[in-house]
Write a protein that holds these residues in place. Structure first.
Motif, PDB file in Angstrom:
ATOM      1  N   UNK A 103     -10.996  -6.847   8.998  1.00 59.69           N
ATOM      2  CA  UNK A 103      -9.623  -6.373   9.186  1.00 59.69           C
ATOM      3  C   UNK A 103      -8.719  -7.485   9.708  1.00 59.69           C
ATOM      4  N   UNK A 104      -9.257  -8.360  10.560  1.00 61.04           N
ATOM      5  CA  UNK A 104      -8.455  -9.486  11.040  1.00 61.04           C
ATOM      6  C   UNK A 104      -8.126 -10.442   9.898  1.00 61.04           C
ATOM      7  N   UNK A 105      -9.070 -10.659   9.017  1.00 61.12           N
ATOM      8  CA  UNK A 105      -8.817 -11.524   7.863  1.00 61.12           C
ATOM      9  C   UNK A 105      -7.808 -10.899   6.907  1.00 61.12           C
ATOM     10  N   UNK A 106      -7.886  -9.589   6.690  1.00 55.54           N
ATOM     11  CA  UNK A 106      -6.944  -8.926   5.794  1.00 55.54           C
ATOM     12  C   UNK A 106      -5.532  -8.898   6.390  1.00 55.54           C
ATOM     13  N   UNK A 107      -5.460  -8.767   7.682  1.00 60.89           N
ATOM     14  CA  UNK A 107      -4.140  -8.708   8.316  1.00 60.89           C
ATOM     15  C   UNK A 107      -3.381 -10.023   8.172  1.00 60.89           C
ATOM     16  N   UNK A 108      -4.072 -11.115   7.965  1.00 60.96           N
ATOM     17  CA  UNK A 108      -3.408 -12.418   7.859  1.00 60.96           C
ATOM     18  C   UNK A 108      -2.846 -12.695   6.464  1.00 60.96           C
ATOM     19  N   UNK A 109      -3.465 -12.146   5.427  1.00 64.87           N
ATOM     20  CA  UNK A 109      -3.015 -12.524   4.082  1.00 64.87           C
ATOM     21  C   UNK A 109      -2.937 -11.402   3.076  1.00 64.87           C
ATOM     22  N   UNK A 110      -2.985 -10.137   3.510  1.00 71.61           N
ATOM     23  CA  UNK A 110      -2.967  -9.014   2.579  1.00 71.61           C
ATOM     24  C   UNK A 110      -1.970  -7.947   3.050  1.00 71.61           C
ATOM     25  N   UNK A 111      -1.539  -7.149   2.114  1.00 69.25           N
ATOM     26  CA  UNK A 111      -0.663  -6.014   2.391  1.00 69.25           C
ATOM     27  C   UNK A 111      -1.207  -4.786   1.668  1.00 69.25           C
ATOM     28  N   UNK A 112      -0.738  -3.617   2.089  1.00 71.21           N
ATOM     29  CA  UNK A 112      -1.134  -2.359   1.472  1.00 71.21           C
ATOM     30  C   UNK A 112       0.056  -1.765   0.733  1.00 71.21           C
ATOM     31  N   UNK A 113      -0.077  -1.616  -0.594  1.00 73.07           N
ATOM     32  CA  UNK A 113       0.953  -0.948  -1.403  1.00 73.07           C
ATOM     33  C   UNK A 113       0.748   0.562  -1.266  1.00 73.07           C
ATOM     34  N   UNK A 114       1.786   1.246  -0.798  1.00 71.91           N
ATOM     35  CA  UNK A 114       1.712   2.690  -0.599  1.00 71.91           C
ATOM     36  C   UNK A 114       2.735   3.358  -1.521  1.00 71.91           C
ATOM     37  N   UNK A 115       2.234   3.982  -2.599  1.00 68.62           N
ATOM     38  CA  UNK A 115       3.089   4.673  -3.569  1.00 68.62           C
ATOM     39  C   UNK A 115       3.138   6.155  -3.194  1.00 68.62           C
ATOM     40  N   UNK A 116       4.353   6.710  -3.146  1.00 64.30           N
ATOM     41  CA  UNK A 116       4.509   8.108  -2.756  1.00 64.30           C
ATOM     42  C   UNK A 116       5.772   8.672  -3.385  1.00 64.30           C
ATOM     43  N   UNK A 117       5.930   9.989  -3.185  1.00 64.50           N
ATOM     44  CA  UNK A 117       7.153  10.706  -3.541  1.00 64.50           C
ATOM     45  C   UNK A 117       7.627  11.468  -2.319  1.00 64.50           C
ATOM     46  N   UNK A 118       8.931  11.596  -2.178  1.00 71.48           N
ATOM     47  CA  UNK A 118       9.478  12.244  -0.989  1.00 71.48           C
ATOM     48  C   UNK A 118       9.206  13.742  -0.955  1.00 71.48           C
ATOM     49  N   UNK A 119       8.919  14.363  -2.102  1.00 66.30           N
ATOM     50  CA  UNK A 119       8.661  15.798  -2.158  1.00 66.30           C
ATOM     51  C   UNK A 119       7.172  16.124  -2.247  1.00 66.30           C
ATOM     52  N   UNK A 120       6.290  15.155  -1.990  1.00 68.36           N
ATOM     53  CA  UNK A 120       4.841  15.350  -2.091  1.00 68.36           C
ATOM     54  C   UNK A 120       4.287  15.743  -0.721  1.00 68.36           C
TER      55      UNK A 120
END
Length: 378
Positions: free
Chosen positions: A253-270
């Motif tokens: 998790x420390x390694x991912x926090x330095x060079x990665x991001x999380x794409x979060x796809x959603x809808x406002x009515x979901x």
């Protein structure tokens, strides 16, 4: 085209009744005198003349009777001629069929000893009128296998049985005897029959126990066969395994926090997106991995009030269901799917650790496809 059989109700030729042996039947010619007598009384007399024609008398005269007689004599002559033609036709057909069959038989060399039924020449089609249009003949029986082939098969079978190890032959005999004993005891459950089957079952259990114990001894002596070395099952080994896994999770998790991001796809009515957003936000704050929220309908969530609008990322990744979570590396533009739907924090940690660390098998790593988001920077 071959002629039909006499039994079929089809249009027969003119000379058919002659060939069949019966007298030809014809509709008698209508007599002019009879037709004139059949007319009503008011129709007798002279017909009304049409323009340009002479009136004709309806009463029969000598010329009419002579014409009818001549017509009958002509038809009788034609009937006799048809009989002669029919006889000549069938005689020529039979002669040609016989000559063709004899020539075929003489041109084909025959062996010395041949069955009489096999040498029989096939009849011409026109001579098999009793068969009719539709028929079925049984095929010739296949020749029985010779004794030589049976002896060879028996020899091969005996050789294959002799090539088996004695343990295999012993197992096959034991299995057959046990099945027989079970069937006999099932349909005739006397004390002797049931006891015989129980003896076979007890022997089988002892053989299985002996085999399992020997296999356990082999695993003890060879650690490469012992899976408990990788996943301990006892209390002491399980505690050490948990500590090792916690260390791996923290480093990952420390390694991912330095060079990665999380794409979060959603809808406002979901509703599922509203339920998963707090979990994801808490996970991001605890691990330091940045979340890149992308709204498919332009609306926001309470946890992510100002999301980014979809600029083609969803189509590029093939997002068809929300919520959807992807792990992306902005430096390489590589994107890997983490999961869909609502996930717990423990599931997020386990999946990210498994994706970020290569497994022992290349097939397992290939099961997680890596996509590219070239041109769609967060």
């Amino acid at each position: 085209m071959p002629w039909p059989s006499p039994g079929n109700s089809v249009q027969r030729p003119l000379f058919w009744s002659t060939w069949n042996g019966s007298a030809p039947t014809r509709k008698p010619a209508v007599d002019a005198c009879a037709s004139s007598r059949a007319r009503p009384a008011w129709s007798s007399g002279t017909r009304k003349a049409r323009p340009g024609r002479q009136p004709t008398s309806l009463s029969p005269g000598r010329s009419t009777i002579a014409a009818v007689a001549a017509s009958r004599s002509g038809r009788a002559g034609r009937g006799s001629m048809n009989k002669v033609i029919a006889l000549l036709f069938w005689a020529a057909t039979a002669l040609l069929g016989g000559l063709g069959a004899s020539q075929a038989m003489s041109a084909t060399p025959m062996p010395a000893a041949v069955d009489a039924q096999a040498t029989e020449a096939p009849k011409p089609f026109l001579k098999e009128r009793e068969t009719g249009w539709f028929w079925y003949k049984d095929p010739q029986p296949e020749p029985a296998p010779s004794k030589k082939s049976d002896s060879r098969l028996d020899s091969h079978t005996s050789e294959a049985a002799a090539a088996k190890p004695p343990e295999v032959r012993m197992y096959e005999k034991f299995k057959a005897d046990m099945v027989e004993a079970r069937i006999v005891a099932m349909f005739n459950p006397t004390q002797a029959n049931v006891e015989r089957y129980v003896q076979y079952r007890t022997a089988l259990v002892r053989l299985a126990d002996q085999f399992a114990e020997a296999g356990q001894r082999v695993v003890w002596a060879n650690p490469q066969y012992d899976f408990t070395q990788e996943r301990p099952v006892n209390v002491v080994g399980l505690e050490a395994y948990k500590q090792e896994q916690a260390k791996l999770q923290r480093e990952t998790l420390e390694r991912l926090a330095k060079g990665h991001v999380l794409y979060f796809f959603f809808r406002s009515d979901c509703p599922h997106c509203h339920a998963f957003a707090p979990v994801l936000l808490g996970f991001s704050r605890a691990t330091g991995i940045q979340v890149f929220p992308v709204s498919l309908d332009g609306g926001g969530l309470p946890e992510f009030p100002r999301p980014h609008r979809d600029r083609g990322q969803a189509d590029a990744l093939g997002v068809t269901q929300v919520p959807a979570l992807y792990l992306a590396n902005p430096s390489t533009r590589d994107v890997v799917a983490v999961g869909f739907g609502t996930l717990s924090e423990t599931e997020l940690i386990d999946r990210l650790v498994a994706i970020a660390n290569p497994s022992a098998s290349q097939y397992v790593d290939a099961a997680t496809p890596v996509r590219s988001l070239e041109g769609f920077e967060p």
